[in-house]
Enzyme design. Structure first.
Site, PDB file in Angstrom:
ATOM      1  N   SER A 151       0.826  -1.202   0.000  1.00  0.00           N
ATOM      2  CA  SER A 151       0.000   0.000   0.000  1.00  0.00           C
ATOM      3  C   SER A 151       0.866   1.260   0.000  1.00  0.00           C
ATOM      4  CB  SER A 151      -0.952  -0.029   1.198  1.00  0.00           C
ATOM      5  OG  SER A 151      -1.897   1.000   1.123  1.00  0.00           O
ATOM      6  N   ASP A 304      -2.326   6.240  -4.011  1.00  0.00           N
ATOM      7  CA  ASP A 304      -1.154   5.553  -3.466  1.00  0.00           C
ATOM      8  C   ASP A 304      -0.703   4.442  -4.412  1.00  0.00           C
ATOM      9  OD1 ASP A 304      -3.209   3.742  -3.016  1.00  0.00           O
ATOM     10  OD2 ASP A 304      -2.539   3.190  -1.009  1.00  0.00           O
ATOM     11  N   ASP A 306      -0.890   1.192  -4.766  1.00  0.00           N
ATOM     12  CA  ASP A 306      -1.807   0.176  -5.278  1.00  0.00           C
ATOM     13  C   ASP A 306      -3.188   0.740  -5.576  1.00  0.00           C
ATOM     14  OD1 ASP A 306      -2.284   0.429  -2.488  1.00  0.00           O
ATOM     15  OD2 ASP A 306      -3.230  -1.539  -2.414  1.00  0.00           O
ATOM     16  N   ASP A 308      -5.662   2.212  -3.950  1.00  0.00           N
ATOM     17  CA  ASP A 308      -6.887   2.009  -3.180  1.00  0.00           C
ATOM     18  C   ASP A 308      -7.173   3.199  -2.263  1.00  0.00           C
ATOM     19  OD1 ASP A 308      -4.914   1.514  -1.288  1.00  0.00           O
ATOM     20  OD2 ASP A 308      -5.708  -0.425  -0.656  1.00  0.00           O
TER      21      ASP A 308
END
Length: 577
Positions: A151, A304, A306, A308
């Protein structure tokens, strides 16, 4: 070398055995030769465990690090568990990975282990956002899935988010059951690393198109997008996977004037332009907001690695770009969705929203105003996804999120979704612009109606074994000697989610908390201030959340009330930390 705990030394010795590859053995020996005791202890004192965000840690050698063996062991354990649950069913999993260093190789490694266990694998052939994996799990009818990402953590980290058949990150009892299976693996020889290529299916951009079409069908005001299609939007993927989907998503919705922050457009696991690739951080948003100011943009967005989580900057009453926090973004999205549904006369008694226990009460107030049920979950979006699955056809999920910049509109996936959020934030901006309003104008109107909620998060980083013990001691101290006043204001209630009880300090009355056990403490003052203490499940941190509230008599009082609330928050934080 000095003395190391015998249990830790046994693990170190195991990693020096021939069952580990020569590169790994050499790396361990190098740490020993350097007498790097702290690093050795931190690398081997425990095995990585599933937290609120799955398996996450620093890359390197050791049982407490992300590497070939920790990922292989986790995957073998998950494979064993899937086979125990789905005895007579062909098992399918989906795998995706982000832009972090080694993510692609780790994704292939995980696919190899699953395939060697005679499990069919849908492996994305290029990096893709986390929410697209959740969508793919549901689309392909998979029993599980894995996302290789850490993340928004620093570049040294990587991780392994495990998903169940509903596209939601794994929750109880599966999480602990999988760990049990992982812990049964005592030898590297038990991990099936040799791939069966016949079991691996490549996934291309066909899923992107299905996902974007499904999202576009959720649009609440396509007429506003058409009217404001040249809305000036600045977007940065912060060197992450968002570049593969967010610009295309905005274009599909009809926005024609999207400006990419080119310096941050190329996926790069070293994240060269930021300290942390986290849109919660002002530093990570700086390039995007600077470009927004230069272009006089209507909206600034950043995601960010990834994709999400989403960060947002909008122009304030003085025309300067101001970062919105996660609570403010969530409140705006909730208001926009519910008000739009009400205007369309499409709100139903079974509609609901979801937020976490550390997310602003403003969201609940908005839901109450529209007579929409609001549910509260533990921290971590997997609990929101779990709630959606649990309610199923008995209700309709509309919108939800958490203060840590994770939101979801509609139920196409079971995880926070920055691409989905970006599209709705852009549409919302367009809708209010047609009325001559900015998002900041709408936010101030919400404060006038429901009260001015001011929140602050303070994170204390405590690394390694010593840090973990210090965090544990801090929580013990708060339980044994809880503050009775904060900023001179009496604490009237303490909620202990670990002991699952809420205690009224005035009456002594105790009420059971109907949520799973979690190491969280909340202190509620007589003014209604809420202060939460919570060790992070994904980072070596303890987090303190503070939310205070005052009436906002008029827009003209905004600065004065904001300063007053800031002072109050800062004093509360000084008292509790």
């Amino acid at each position: 070398m000095g003395t190391i705990d015998p249990t830790i030394q046994d693990k170190i010795n195991q990693w020096l055995s021939p069952e580990y590859d020569s590169e790994t053995v050499a790396a361990v020996r190098a740490l020993i030769d350097q007498d790097a005791q702290t690093e050795l202890i931190d690398s081997f004192y425990k095995d990585l465990e599933f937290g609120t965000g799955g398996l996450r840690g620093i890359m390197g050698v050791g049982s407490n690090r992300i590497n070939k063996y920790s990922l292989g062991k986790a995957t073998q354990g998950l494979a064993n568990y899937l086979k125990s649950i789905y005895k007579d069913t062909p098992i399918k999993v989906a795998i995706a990975y982000d832009s972090r260093n080694n993510s692609q190789n780790f994704g292939r490694l995980v696919a190899d282990v699953f395939s060697a266990n005679d499990i069919q694998v849908y492996l994305f052939d290029e990096l893709r956002p986390t929410p697209l994996l959740s969508f793919a799990i549901r689309h392909f009818g998979c029993q599980s899935g894995v996302m290789l990402t850490a993340s928004h953590n620093p570049k040294e980290y990587n991780g392994y988010k495990a998903y169940w058949n509903d596209g939601c990150q794994i929750t109880a009892p599966h999480d602990t059951n999988i760990i049990d299976e992982v812990n049964k693996i005592h030898s590297v020889s038990a991990i099936k690393f040799t791939a069966n290529p016949a079991n691996i299916i490549a996934v291309g951009d066909e899923i992107d198109l299905l996902y974007m079409e499904a999202n576009q069908a959720l649009s609440l005001h396509p007429e506003a997008v058409e009217a404001q299609k040249d809305l000036k939007i600045v977007y940065s993927p912060i060197h992450g996977t968002g570049i593969t989907l967010v610009p295309a998503m905005l274009k599909a919705w009809g926005f024609t004037n999207v400006h990419i922050v080119q310096e941050q457009a190329t996926p790069d696991g070293n994240f060269p332009t930021v300290i942390y690739p986290n849109p919660e951080e002002e530093d990570a948003m700086a390039m995007a907001t600077q470009k927004g100011a230069a272009l006089d943009a209507d909206l600034v967005l950043a995601t960010d690695p990834d994709a999400d989580r989403v960060g947002v900057a909008v122009k304030n009453t003085e025309g300067n770009f101001q970062l919105l926090n996660g609570n403010q973004i969530g409140a705006l999205l909730t208001h926009y969705v519910l008000e739009s549904k009400k205007q369309a006369d499409s709100l139903r008694p079974t509609d609901y929203i979801v937020k976490t226990i550390v997310t602003t009460e403003l969201i609940r107030q908005i839901a109450n105003n529209y007579q929409v049920t609001s549910y509260e979950t533990l921290t971590g979006f997997k609990f929101i996804g779990e709630q959606i699955t649990k309610i199923g056809d008995q209700g309709k999920y509309l919108v939800g999120g958490e203060e840590s910049y994770g939101f979801l509109v509609g139920d196409l996936v079971r995880d926070k979704d920055a691409a989905n959020s970006c599209a709705f934030l852009a549409e919302m901006t367009a809708f209010y612009k047609t009325q001559g309003k900015s998002l900041f104008d709408v936010l101030l109107a919400l404060y006038q109606k429901y009260g001015f909620y001011q929140e602050k998060l303070v994170s204390l980083t405590k690394k390694g074994k010593a840090g973990a013990e210090e965090i544990k001691e801090m929580m013990v101290r708060l339980r044994q000697n809880p503050p009775l006043t904060l900023a001179g204001i009496s604490v009237t209630e303490i909620k202990d989610y670990q002991n699952q009880v809420a205690t009224n300090l005035k009456t002594g009355e105790k009420i059971a908390i109907d949520l799973p056990v979690s190491d969280v403490l909340q202190f509620i003052t007589v003014d209604g201030d809420v202060i939460s203490a919570r060790p992070s499940g994904t980072e070596p941190k303890i987090k303190f959340y503070c939310s205070v509230k005052e009436p906002l008599p008029s827009i003209a009082d905004y600065k004065e009330v904001a300063e007053k609330l800031d002072q109050k928050v800062n004093q509360i934080m000084q008292d509790i930390i």
